[in-house]
Design a protein around this motif. Structure first.
Motif, PDB file in Angstrom:
ATOM      1  N   SER A 101       4.971  28.588   5.593  1.00  0.00           N
ATOM      2  CA  SER A 101       6.169  27.748   5.668  1.00  0.00           C
ATOM      3  C   SER A 101       7.177  28.107   4.577  1.00  0.00           C
ATOM      4  O   SER A 101       8.386  28.128   4.813  1.00  0.00           O
ATOM      5  CB  SER A 101       5.781  26.268   5.565  1.00  0.00           C
ATOM      6  N   SER A 105      10.885  29.646   5.363  1.00  0.00           N
ATOM      7  CA  SER A 105      12.094  28.964   4.900  1.00  0.00           C
ATOM      8  C   SER A 105      12.992  29.904   4.102  1.00  0.00           C
ATOM      9  O   SER A 105      14.224  29.853   4.218  1.00  0.00           O
ATOM     10  CB  SER A 105      11.717  27.744   4.053  1.00  0.00           C
ATOM     11  N   GLN A 130       8.165  34.359  13.302  1.00  0.00           N
ATOM     12  CA  GLN A 130       7.194  33.259  13.373  1.00  0.00           C
ATOM     13  C   GLN A 130       6.018  33.611  14.274  1.00  0.00           C
ATOM     14  O   GLN A 130       4.867  33.304  13.958  1.00  0.00           O
ATOM     15  CB  GLN A 130       7.884  31.986  13.885  1.00  0.00           C
TER      16      GLN A 130
END
Length: 368
Positions: A101, A105, A130
């Motif tokens: 994560s 980001s 992803q």
């Protein structure tokens, strides 16, 4: 005449290569404990002689005491390092979703830039990233974690095998030291002593120097990296430090393969302090290798980096992970055999041989 000489040299090189390959493939797995025992004898012999001369201890007893102390020290070090590395590896695997994560980001802005440059629809690049990261994490969870938990029995059996080999090596060391003088006499009276002595002396000079130098440099590099990562509060300092130390042994790649991109990412994310520490660690690793490698190796190896890299690649493909070490040793052995059979040969394209070394080889050949 010149053509016959070229054919002879080519056949010798081919024969040496085939001989080394077959020896490493089929003979080495059965005799490596005794080869390691011999190298261990060479390493501990000064201590054994000291105990024999000063304390009048028999060589076998001196060898046993030295080996026990060595085993205790190595076990303590390996247990400490092994436990720490295992803990950090488990922690890293458990925390991979969190790091996923964080990485995603930070990569969001970069993906948006790429989409604007290539005029792609919003979210295209990010979705691809992803998907790949999720596939990677799924493969880790489905393969590595079950392997660590379900294959306990096979790990125990392998550990028993390792301890058996270690016991054989230690026993062989004591037996070799007991009969060292008679073995030396037998070796010197052997019919192929002259040829074997040239090859073995060259291999011992070059091969042992290579292994010792790489071991020392890897240890120092891993220590520097571990210390630097500890300063920036990295939870996996020991694990990453060992990995960088191994990478540093590869020609061309080195520690910069990991540390330089890491420092750039830290600079882009405005972590100036951590980036400065990582760059300092990289510079220290480079300076250490540049300063120590010539002193540890001198002119005894002289193999150009490209051939070392090729030997590592071929070694890994033929022998697995252990080929990382066997590949360069095989190359040194092939060169030693060819030089012993063709002392007039100047292998300029592969080996940087200085004039003194050439003269020493020729003098040794003529003398015997």
């Amino acid at each position: 005449m010149q053509d016959k000489r070229k054919i002879r040299i080519a056949l010798i090189m081919l024969g040496a290569t085939v001989f080394v390959f077959l020896t490493f493939r089929y003979l080495l797995p059965y005799v490596y404990p005794f080869i390691l025992a011999y190298f261990l004898v060479v390493a501990i012999m000064p201590v054994v002689k000291f105990l024999n001369h000063k304390l009048k201890l028999p060589k076998s007893i001196g060898a046993l005491i030295t080996l026990l102390l060595l085993v205790v020290i190595l076990c303590l070090i390996l247990c400490f390092v092994g436990v720490k590395v295992a803990q950090q590896a488990r922690m890293l695997i458990r925390n991979l979703p969190i790091y996923q994560s964080v990485v995603l980001s930070n990569m969001n802005d970069g993906c948006n830039c790429l989409e604007k440059i290539f005029e792609l629809s919003k979210g295209t690049v990010l979705n691809i990233v992803q998907k790949n990261v999720n596939d990677f994490l799924i493969s880790i969870e489905s393969n590595i974690m079950p392997m660590m938990t379900e294959q306990t029995l096979s790990i125990v059996l392998k550990a028993v095998g390792v301890f058996t080999v270690i016991f054989i090596i230690l026993l062989a060391v004591i037996l070799i030291i007991q009969d060292l003088d008679s073995m030396k006499m037998y070796y010197e009276n052997f019919i192929f002593y002259k040829e074997l002595h040239i090859v073995i002396s060259k291999l011992a000079e070059a091969g042992i120097a290579y292994l010792r130098a790489q071991g020392i440099l890897m240890l120092i590099t891993a220590s520097i990296c571990t210390g630097g990562l500890f300063l920036i509060g990295n939870k996996y300092a020991l694990l990453i430090g060992i990995v960088i130390g191994i990478f540093d042994a590869f020609p061309v790649l080195g520690s910069g393969f990991i540390l330089v991109p890491w420092a750039i990412i830290l600079l882009l994310t405005k972590n100036i302090y951590q980036a400065a520490i990582i760059l300092t660690v990289y510079l220290l690793c480079q300076l250490t290798r540049q300063f120590l490698e010539p002193k540890l190796l001198g002119n005894r190896i002289g193999i150009k980096p490209i051939f070392t890299l090729m030997s590592m690649y071929l070694g890994v493909n033929f022998f697995g992970v252990v080929g990382f070490i066997l590949g360069p040793i095989a190359l040194v052995l092939i060169i030693a055999i060819v030089k012993s059979l063709c002392p007039e040969l100047e292998m300029k394209s592969i080996v940087k041989t200085n004039k003194n070394e050439k003269m020493n080889i020729l003098k040794f050949w003529k003398k015997h």
